[in-house]
Motif scaffolding. Structure first.
Motif, short mmCIF file in Angstrom:
data_model
loop_
_atom_site.label_atom_id
_atom_site.label_comp_id
_atom_site.label_asym_id
_atom_site.label_seq_id
_atom_site.Cartn_x
_atom_site.Cartn_y
_atom_site.Cartn_z
N ILE A 30 0.85 -1.19 0.00
CA ILE A 30 0.00 0.00 0.00
C ILE A 30 0.89 1.24 0.00
O ILE A 30 1.81 1.37 0.82
N ILE A 31 0.59 2.15 -0.93
CA ILE A 31 1.40 3.37 -1.03
C ILE A 31 0.57 4.63 -0.76
O ILE A 31 1.10 5.74 -0.69
N GLY A 32 -0.74 4.46 -0.61
CA GLY A 32 -1.58 5.62 -0.33
C GLY A 32 -2.92 5.20 0.25
O GLY A 32 -3.45 4.14 -0.11
N ASP A 41 1.10 -0.31 -5.19
CA ASP A 41 2.10 -0.32 -6.26
C ASP A 41 2.13 -1.72 -6.87
O ASP A 41 2.55 -2.69 -6.23
N LEU A 42 1.69 -1.82 -8.13
CA LEU A 42 1.61 -3.11 -8.82
C LEU A 42 2.85 -3.43 -9.64
O LEU A 42 2.89 -4.46 -10.30
N VAL A 49 -5.94 0.46 -7.52
CA VAL A 49 -6.81 1.14 -6.56
C VAL A 49 -7.78 0.13 -5.95
O VAL A 49 -8.41 -0.66 -6.67
N ILE A 50 -7.87 0.17 -4.60
CA ILE A 50 -8.82 -0.68 -3.89
C ILE A 50 -9.92 0.21 -3.32
O ILE A 50 -9.69 0.94 -2.34
N PRO A 51 -11.10 0.24 -3.93
CA PRO A 51 -12.19 1.06 -3.38
C PRO A 51 -12.56 0.58 -1.97
O PRO A 51 -12.39 -0.60 -1.64
N ILE A 72 1.64 -5.11 3.06
CA ILE A 72 1.55 -5.94 1.86
C ILE A 72 0.20 -6.63 1.89
O ILE A 72 -0.11 -7.37 2.83
N VAL A 73 -0.61 -6.39 0.87
CA VAL A 73 -1.96 -6.96 0.84
C VAL A 73 -2.14 -7.85 -0.37
O VAL A 73 -1.48 -7.67 -1.41
N LYS A 74 -3.06 -8.81 -0.23
CA LYS A 74 -3.41 -9.68 -1.35
C LYS A 74 -4.67 -9.11 -1.99
O LYS A 74 -5.65 -8.81 -1.30
#
Length: 306
Positions: A30-32, A41-42, A49-51, A72-74
């Motif tokens: 996650i960067i933001g 960041d992919l 973007v994760i709504p 770090i997220v899946k």
């Protein structure tokens, strides 16, 4: 400097060849974070973007409190070419796909979860474990059946997985199992303070043909076998004891949570203060005028007071 520029160029080349498609599951930092979405960041030509609505099924989830920069997220790709130019991702879709294997292992490992109760439903309550909706039956919510499940909403309970069925998306928990373990541990701790030979006092709470159970307080009971109640022969404890009677006893043995008691042990050392008397019918008294026994034995008894 030239080497760094070359590496940046290679990264750009690699990103240009990378193709994402719907259904792909990725791990990304996650960067933001904003009130409505999280950005990751992919390592792609554009960011992901994760709504907010794609973060979690749990209604208590907070994007500001539960996510942090650098986590770090899946995520699962749900739109690889959105109108905004970003890749739209879903944490909850990825979780739905991957979490059941984890939950199966948690079930096998007897993992304990702290579960916040979010709602009361017929015959139980609902909470969330790893983003998955979980049901706790009223019969598994506490040591005793819970009638008022509404009172548990907002509470946090310790629970383990009772049933995990990925094919039906079914997750059932038990808080009772943990409550029983905790109660047993506390009981064993209290029993640990007792020692063989201790004198205890309690109330008779149950009577059986083989003995009585004596409540010693703090949810501890001991058994006094019928042979340890009195020195007299009795066929039933009811001959000398009654329900609710307070008694003292000596601890004979402690095995786990089983305590053997003796009531008669406290009486064996007491001096016998009662004189045994026997009534002899007058006609059998050698000094009696009514006695006509002329036998040598009867003559010997004459003048002796029995």
């Amino acid at each position: 400097m030239a080497e760094e520029n070359m590496k940046d160029f290679e990264d750009e080349i690699n990103r240009s060849f990378k193709v994402l498609k719907e259904g792909d599951i990725l791990e990304a930092p996650i960067i933001g974070i904003s009130d409505t979405e999280a950005t990751v960041d992919l390592q792609y030509y554009t960011e992901g973007v994760i709504p907010l609505e794609e973060c979690s099924h749990d209604p208590s989830f907070s994007i500001k409190n539960d996510l942090n920069i650098g986590d770090i997220v899946k995520v699962m790709v749900i739109d690889a070419e959105s109108a905004s130019g970003n890749v739209v991702l879903s944490m909850k879709a990825a979780n739905d796909e991957l979490v059941w294997d984890e939950l199966q292992k948690d079930f096998e490992d007897h993992t304990v979860f702290s579960v916040k109760i979010t709602e009361a439903v017929p015959a139980g309550v609902v909470g969330f474990v790893k983003g998955i909706r979980a049901f706790i039956p009223a019969s598994k919510l506490a040591l005793n059946y819970v009638e008022d499940t509404d009172s548990y909403v907002g509470m946090t309970v310790e629970a383990v997985i009772l049933t995990v069925e990925p094919e039906h998306k079914k997750l059932v928990l038990s808080a009772k199992a943990i409550a029983k373990e905790q109660a047993l541990a506390e009981k064993n701790l209290r029993i640990g303070r007792l020692m063989v030979g201790d004198i205890v006092e309690g109330t008779i709470e149950r009577m059986e043909s083989y003995g009585v159970f004596i409540a010693l307080g703090e949810d501890i009971s001991g058994l006094c076998h019928i042979s340890q109640i009195t020195n007299k022969f009795i066929k039933s404890p009811k001959e000398v004891l009654k329900m609710g009677e307070k008694v003292k006893a000596k601890i004979l043995k402690i095995e786990g949570d089983r305590i053997s008691l003796s009531i008669k042990a406290l009486k064996e050392d007491e001096p016998d203060t009662e004189e045994e008397t026997f009534d002899i019918p007058e006609e059998y008294n050698a000094d009696s005028e009514e006695s006509h026994d002329e036998s040598p034995f009867a003559k010997l008894l004459q003048g002796i007071k029995l």
